[in-house]
Each structure stands twice: as structure tokens, then as C-alpha cells.
Design a protein around this motif. Structure first.
Motif, PDB file in Angstrom:
ATOM      1  N   CYS A 129     -10.223 -52.285 -42.198  1.00  0.00           N
ATOM      2  CA  CYS A 129     -10.735 -53.216 -41.189  1.00  0.00           C
ATOM      3  C   CYS A 129     -10.071 -54.579 -41.341  1.00  0.00           C
ATOM      4  O   CYS A 129      -9.701 -55.214 -40.349  1.00  0.00           O
ATOM      5  N   GLY A 130      -9.881 -55.022 -42.606  1.00  0.00           N
ATOM      6  CA  GLY A 130      -9.260 -56.317 -42.856  1.00  0.00           C
ATOM      7  C   GLY A 130      -7.818 -56.360 -42.386  1.00  0.00           C
ATOM      8  O   GLY A 130      -7.362 -57.373 -41.843  1.00  0.00           O
ATOM      9  N   ILE A 131      -7.099 -55.252 -42.597  1.00  0.00           N
ATOM     10  CA  ILE A 131      -5.703 -55.183 -42.149  1.00  0.00           C
ATOM     11  C   ILE A 131      -5.627 -55.322 -40.630  1.00  0.00           C
ATOM     12  O   ILE A 131      -4.818 -56.085 -40.089  1.00  0.00           O
ATOM     13  N   LYS A 132      -6.480 -54.571 -39.936  1.00  0.00           N
ATOM     14  CA  LYS A 132      -6.478 -54.633 -38.477  1.00  0.00           C
ATOM     15  C   LYS A 132      -6.854 -56.037 -37.992  1.00  0.00           C
ATOM     16  O   LYS A 132      -6.251 -56.570 -37.049  1.00  0.00           O
ATOM     17  N   ALA A 133      -7.866 -56.635 -38.656  1.00  0.00           N
ATOM     18  CA  ALA A 133      -8.285 -57.974 -38.257  1.00  0.00           C
ATOM     19  C   ALA A 133      -7.161 -58.986 -38.462  1.00  0.00           C
ATOM     20  O   ALA A 133      -6.894 -59.824 -37.596  1.00  0.00           O
ATOM     21  N   GLN A 134      -6.479 -58.882 -39.614  1.00  0.00           N
ATOM     22  CA  GLN A 134      -5.407 -59.833 -39.901  1.00  0.00           C
ATOM     23  C   GLN A 134      -4.184 -59.593 -39.021  1.00  0.00           C
ATOM     24  O   GLN A 134      -3.465 -60.541 -38.671  1.00  0.00           O
ATOM     25  N   ILE A 135      -3.941 -58.322 -38.671  1.00  0.00           N
ATOM     26  CA  ILE A 135      -2.805 -58.027 -37.780  1.00  0.00           C
ATOM     27  C   ILE A 135      -3.022 -58.679 -36.419  1.00  0.00           C
ATOM     28  O   ILE A 135      -2.148 -59.377 -35.883  1.00  0.00           O
ATOM     29  N   PHE A 136      -4.207 -58.452 -35.855  1.00  0.00           N
ATOM     30  CA  PHE A 136      -4.492 -59.044 -34.554  1.00  0.00           C
ATOM     31  C   PHE A 136      -4.572 -60.562 -34.648  1.00  0.00           C
ATOM     32  O   PHE A 136      -4.177 -61.283 -33.730  1.00  0.00           O
ATOM     33  N   GLY A 137      -5.117 -61.052 -35.802  1.00  0.00           N
ATOM     34  CA  GLY A 137      -5.178 -62.491 -35.982  1.00  0.00           C
ATOM     35  C   GLY A 137      -3.811 -63.102 -36.197  1.00  0.00           C
ATOM     36  O   GLY A 137      -3.507 -64.181 -35.696  1.00  0.00           O
ATOM     37  N   GLY A 138      -2.937 -62.395 -36.936  1.00  0.00           N
ATOM     38  CA  GLY A 138      -1.610 -62.919 -37.236  1.00  0.00           C
ATOM     39  C   GLY A 138      -0.628 -62.831 -36.094  1.00  0.00           C
ATOM     40  O   GLY A 138       0.323 -63.614 -36.021  1.00  0.00           O
ATOM     41  N   VAL A 139      -0.843 -61.875 -35.189  1.00  0.00           N
ATOM     42  CA  VAL A 139       0.104 -61.709 -34.089  1.00  0.00           C
ATOM     43  C   VAL A 139      -0.070 -62.789 -33.028  1.00  0.00           C
ATOM     44  O   VAL A 139       0.827 -63.025 -32.215  1.00  0.00           O
ATOM     45  N   MET A 140      -1.224 -63.459 -33.063  1.00  0.00           N
ATOM     46  CA  MET A 140      -1.495 -64.487 -32.061  1.00  0.00           C
ATOM     47  C   MET A 140      -0.465 -65.615 -32.149  1.00  0.00           C
ATOM     48  O   MET A 140       0.096 -66.052 -31.131  1.00  0.00           O
TER      49      MET A 140
END
Length: 611
Positions: free
Chosen positions: A266-277
Motif C-alpha cells: 500500500c505504501g509503495i502505491k501511495a508513494q508512486i502516485f504521490g511521487g508522480v505528481m
């Protein structure tokens, strides 16, 4: 313990509120949560306005820099024949530019200080309000929610809010001021080029909206999973001896590994979407620079603007996109903070213990007559625990309550102390309904000695004083002597100043129980409740405290929840609870002669007869 709703690992209800949050795609009420959070920030209004003032100065300085650079560039005149430079004007302009950058650095440092103070003052207030809410929650809330998850809200969620305020509040304020300021200045330079440069804003809004939709879901889920892991760790630490004694170490590791993997995914997905912004915003911003350079160059050739204006426009365009990019890059933290704030406000907004008691009730005048009339009660609607229970206790009587596990013995105590409200019926003390009695006075007239002792990380003196805050040291020592606890206390190197470890783990179980009894002695209650208070001590220690317990119960109404029937043979009356009702009551001899429920319980304990 009272029968409770089915619980999952870590004390969580499988279908309860924690499980439900895992399917959320967004906070239940993000707008209201943000409004409450801003309200907390606004409580430090002077600090908040000081931060806004500093940010306004920084913004003005940053807005001035490109214009000064434009003036410096236009001090250089380019023609086909020669290049001329106004060195006097250029020197003054560069000095001014250096002063602007120096002042900007000083005020940026001040911004960091104000942001840190605002962050810490805000979370201090929030943490205080959260803790105040926790201590006013009904027992039912704490019984049906994971303790580790509640602790996670107090620690992780509050800390996330602190980090976000310190790092993001300045960016948000600066962003709003910068966007407004840059748009105004750009319009003054060239309205047409301004419209061209702002064309990318619509693309920015669309992309950020799409990414935000996915980000919310994973950041909410991440916080919930973190709370569950904390609950699992807390359960493991508390029950460590049991885990080890049954050889379940590897099972505990495997279970934690599974939960940790879920959090990791879940953290990876959250950080991916957060980091791609951030990269997406940078890409759109760079595309805007290309448009400005292309159209600006064409406008300069046509003589509409100067080369310095193009440079200033590019810088202003960067300043316009910078706050958007910063907010995008910090959006992950902002989402985490909002998710955490919502979890905190859930606790704050939970129904608190109500106290409608307004009757004139003095603890000193309590006699101790207790009457349970037609009591119905259930922890969950489909599982009734007490059914039309009637029980009368006279002042000064020593009443033993016995019954099979889950029959409702402890529930009677929970209702008398108003830890839980009855479904129907009435409970009175000296003829007065307990719901008309102010709750603090009701509980001050009752002292409880539990089978599982509760001690705090403090001195022995303060742990005993918990029974009566204004007690003197001599009264504390007298209570300890009354409970036969003074002998082992005096043998300790620090005596009454000995600091107990968490839960009193540096004392034996028997010593902890003696301190708990001494605390009850000091409280000097009119009504005494003993939940098999001597069941956790050895035989020798039990003999030491029996005489003290007899003296303590003298002239007091005493309710003894009995597990070992050998300890209650001298009770004035033994009450047998079976199926949520009073099955029979009487003396030990009378109940043995009746050969009913009590007789079967007695035979099961002492004769090994299966019934």
C-alpha cells in the motif's frame, strides 16, 4: 471479563469500523476535516499572522527580483553596429538585486522558525484535546477498538500533521500570494503572452485531479494499516509470555510479516502516485516555458516587448508554476495529514460519557443499600447477558457473586459503576437511582480491587495515593500497613519512593496485588468490589491479607466476584448467577443443602464431579 463482541487480531472487530475504512476511496468528510484542522492552526492567530506577514515580504521580494533582472538586461543595448552598456545603471541594479536576495534569505529563515513554532503549538493543542477526549470516552469504546490503533492516532497521525504544517503551511501561503502577484505583473507586461503561459494551468488542474483520485484511497488505507500494525505490536508485547510459552514466536513473526507486506504494498502505491505528481507538474511547466520562449521571441522581433521582458516573463512563469509544483510534490504529505486528522477527529467526535446526575448526593452519607430491579442488559443486541435480574443488597452486607464463566458476574459490577448503561430496569443506591447521582460522586463511593492489578509508572507512594489524592504520607503508610504491604515496601532500597516499572513489572504479582488493596484501603469506600482480589497471590501472601480484607469489609457493603468458592464461605449471602438471572441465593450451608446450581459448582471445583 464481560462477554464482548467477537474480536479479531489485535482486539479489532472483523467487520467493525477499522475494516470498513479499508474500502474507502476518500475521507468521509475531507472538507469538514480540513476546516477543523485550519481551526486548530488559527488558534495561534498571532503566530499565524506573523507567518503570513513574513511570507508576504518574501513573496514581494521574489516578485521584485525578475523585474530587477529585466532592468539589468535592458541596460545592455544591442544594435547591428555595436553593443552599448550603461554601467552606472547596471551596477546600481545589480546591488539592488543582491540586496533583494539577501533580504529574501533572512526572511526565509524567519519563515522556518515561525512555521516550526506554529506546527508545534498546533499539535500540542490537538494532542491535548485528543487525550482529553480519550479519558472521557465510555468504557465500551475502548473495549471495542484496538488500543494500538488508538495509540497510533495519538502518535503517528499527530506527528504527520506536525510535519505537514511545518513543511507545507509556508508553501501554501507563499503559493497563493505568488500566484496572485505573478499573474498581476505578467498582465502588466503582456496580457497576450500571459494568456499563452496560463494555458497550461487547465492541463495542470486536469492531471492533478486524476492523480488525486487514486492517491486518496491509498493514503487512507496506509494510515489504517499502520494503526493495525501498532495494535498487533502492542498485543504481542503485552502477551509475550503467552506467545513464548506456547512456542508461537514464528507464527507471530509470520503474521506480522503478512501485515507488514500489506503495508509495504500500500505504501509503495501511495508513494508512486504521490511521487508522480511532481514530475508531471514539471513536464507541464517546462512545456509552458517552451511556449513563452517561442511566442516571446516572435513578439520581441515584432518590437512588442524587449529581450529583458522575455527573461522576466520566463522567471515569472517559473514563479507561477513553482508553488503549484511544490504543492503537488507535497500532496502526499498533505493527504496523509488529512487522513490522520480525520482519524483524530473521529476519536474527538465520538460520543463521550454522559452524566445527567444532578441529585444532591454526598459520598460521606452513603449507607450502602444497593438494589437491582428488573435489569436487562446486552453488550451486543443479539446476545443478552442479564435477563430481568433482581438483586437486593443491604448496607454492610458481604455478598459473594458466583456463577459459570460468562454468566454475567462482572457485568453486574460494570452496571453498578456505570461503565455501561442498562438496557432496561433500575439500579439504586440508598433508594436513589445511580443515573441521578453525579458520576464522579458515584464512583468515589465505590472502590474496586481487580484480579488484574493496574499500577502506573510512578513511585509506590503515588500509586497508593491514587486512591485519595490529598492523603498524607502517614495515611499512605497506614493504608500499606493495613494491607500488609509495608513489610516488602520497607525492604526496597528506596522504600515508598521506589519507582515502579511499566505495569509494576519490577514487583511480583502478589506485591502488586497488595498495593492495589492498599489503594482501596486509602480510598475508604462505602461500597467495596473485589474481583477475586486474592486469586493471583500465593497461599502465604493470601493468608497475610485475609485479615486485612476482613477488616476492610467491616461495616462496608462488599460485593465479591468469586472464582474460588473456598474464599466466600463466610459471606453473608451467596448469589448464584445462571443464564443472566439470579438462580438462587443464601448462605453456603443453605445452598449446599438445596443441591441446586451452587451445589453443582461446588462439586465441580472440589469433588471433580461432572454435572
Amino acid at each position: 471479563m464481560p462477554p464482548m463482541p467477537p474480536m479479531g487480531p489485535g482486539g479489532r472487530k472483523p467487520g467493525g469500523p477499522h475494516g470498513a475504512r479499508l474500502t474507502m476511496e476518500k475521507p468521509k468528510d475531507a472538507k469538514n476535516t480540513l476546516k477543523k484542522l485550519i481551526g486548530y492552526i488559527g488558534r495561534n492567530r498571532y503566530l499565524f499572522f506573523a507567518l503570513i506577514g513574513v511570507m508576504l515580504i518574501i513573496t514581494l521580494l521574489n516578485l521584485a527580483a525578475p523585474s530587477i533582472q529585466q532592468i539589468a538586461i535592458d541596460c545592455i543595448t544591442l544594435t547591428k553596429k555595436k553593443t552599448s552598456v550603461d554601467f552606472g545603471a547596471l551596477g546600481k541594479t545589480l546591488i539592488g538585486l543582491g540586496a533583494v536576495y539577501l533580504l529574501s534569505s533572512v526572511f526565509t529563515y524567519m519563515q522556518g522558525i515561525f512555521s516550526a513554532k506554529l506546527s508545534q503549538y498546533t499539535v500540542k493543542t490537538m494532542r491535548k484535546d485528543l487525550f482529553s477526549s480519550l479519558v472521557r470516552l465510555p468504557i465500551k469504546y475502548l473495549d471495542t477498538h484496538s488500543h494500538g490503533d488508538i495509540m497510533s492516532r495519538m502518535t503517528n497521525d499527530v506527528e504527520n500533521i506536525s510535519t505537514t504544517i511545518s513543511q507545507s503551511i509556508g508553501s501554501l501561503i507563499s503559493g497563493v500570494l505568488t500566484i496572485v502577484g505573478t499573474v498581476v505583473i505578467m498582465l502588466l507586461y503582456s496580457p497576450l503572452l500571459t494568456l499563452i503561459s496560463l494555458s497550461t494551468v487547465f492541463l495542470t488542474i486536469f492531471v492533478s485531479g486524476v492523480l488525486t483520485k487514486y492517491m486518496k484511497k491509498y493514503f487512507i488505507k496506509q494510515q489504517v494499516l499502520l494503526g493495525e500494525i501498532n495494535g498487533e505490536v502492542e498485543e504481542m508485547v503485552v502477551g509475550y509470555r503467552t506467545v513464548v510459552s506456547y512456542g508461537k514466536e514464528q507464527d507471530a513473526v509470520d503474521k506480522f510479516e503478512k501485515m507488514s507486506n500489506n503495508l509495504k504494498k500500500c505504501g509503495i502505491k501511495a508513494q508512486i502516485f504521490g511521487g508522480v505528481m511532481g514530475p508531471c507538474m514539471n513536464l507541464i511547466s517546462n512545456f509552458g516555458f517552451i511556449l513563452i520562449a517561442a511566442f516571446g521571441g516572435w513578439f520581441a522581433i515584432k518590437g512588442f516587448i524587449t529581450v529583458g521582458t522575455i527573461q522576466a516573463f520566463i522567471l515569472y512563469s517559473k514563479q507561477f508554476s513553482r508553488p503549484i509544483n511544490e504543492i503537488a510534490n507535497q500532496f502526499a504529505n498533505i493527504q496523509t495529514a488529512i487522513a490522520g486528522a480525520e482519524r483524530i477527529f473521529e476519536v474527538m467526535d465520538a460520543d463521550k460519557e454522559t452524566d445527567e446526575g444532578k441529585a444532591d448526593f454526598e459520598v460521606e452519607n452513603v449507607k450502602g443499600d444497593i438494589d437491582f430491579k428488573h435489569i436487562d442488559f446486552s453488550y451486543v443486541p443479539e446476545k443478552q447477558v442479564l435477563k430481568d435480574l433482581d438483586l437486593e443488597v443491604k448496607a454492610g452486607q458481604k455478598i459473594a457473586i458466583v456463577g459459570a464463566t460468562g454468566s454475567g458476574k462482572t457485568t453486574i459490577v460494570n452496571l453498578l459503576t456505570r461503565f455501561y448503561p442498562v438496557d432496561s430496569g433500575e439500579i439504586t443506591i440508598d433508594g436513589q437511582s445511580i443515573y441521578d447521582i453525579p458520576k464522579d460522586k458515584l464512583r468515589r463511593s465505590i472502590a474496586i480491587v481487580l484480579q488484574d492489578t493496574v499500577l502506573f509508572k510512578d513511585t509506590i507512594e503515588e500509586n497508593i495515593r491514587y486512591g485519595r489524592e490529598n492523603a498524607t504520607l502517614d495515611e499512605i503508610k497506614a493504608a500499606a500497613k493495613f494491607a500488609n504491604a509495608d513489610e516488602f515496601i520497607e525492604r526496597l532500597s528506596e522504600g515508598y519512593d521506589t519507582v515502579l516499572a511499566e505495569g509494576g513489572s519490577n514487583l511480583s504479582q502478589g506485591q502488586r496485588q497488595l498495593l492495589s488493596i492498599a489503594r482501596a484501603v486509602l480510598a475508604d469506600p462505602k461500597i467495596l468490589i473485589l474481583d477475586e482480589a486474592t486469586s493471583s497471590v500465593d497461599t502465604r501472601t493470601e493468608m497475610h491479607i485475609q485479615s486485612a480484607m476482613v477488616a476492610l469489609m467491616k461495616n462496608r457493603t462488599s460485593l465479591i466476584i468469586a472464582h474460588r468458592l473456598s474464599t466466600i464461605r463466610d459471606a453473608d449471602k451467596i448469589v448464584v448467577i445462571d443464564g443472566g438471572r439470579v438462580a438462587e441465593q443464601g448462605s453456603h450451608e443453605e445452598l449446599i443443602a438445596a443441591k441446586g446450581c451452587y451445589y453443582r459448582l461446588y462439586q465441580t471445583q472440589f469433588s471433580g464431579v461432572k454435572t
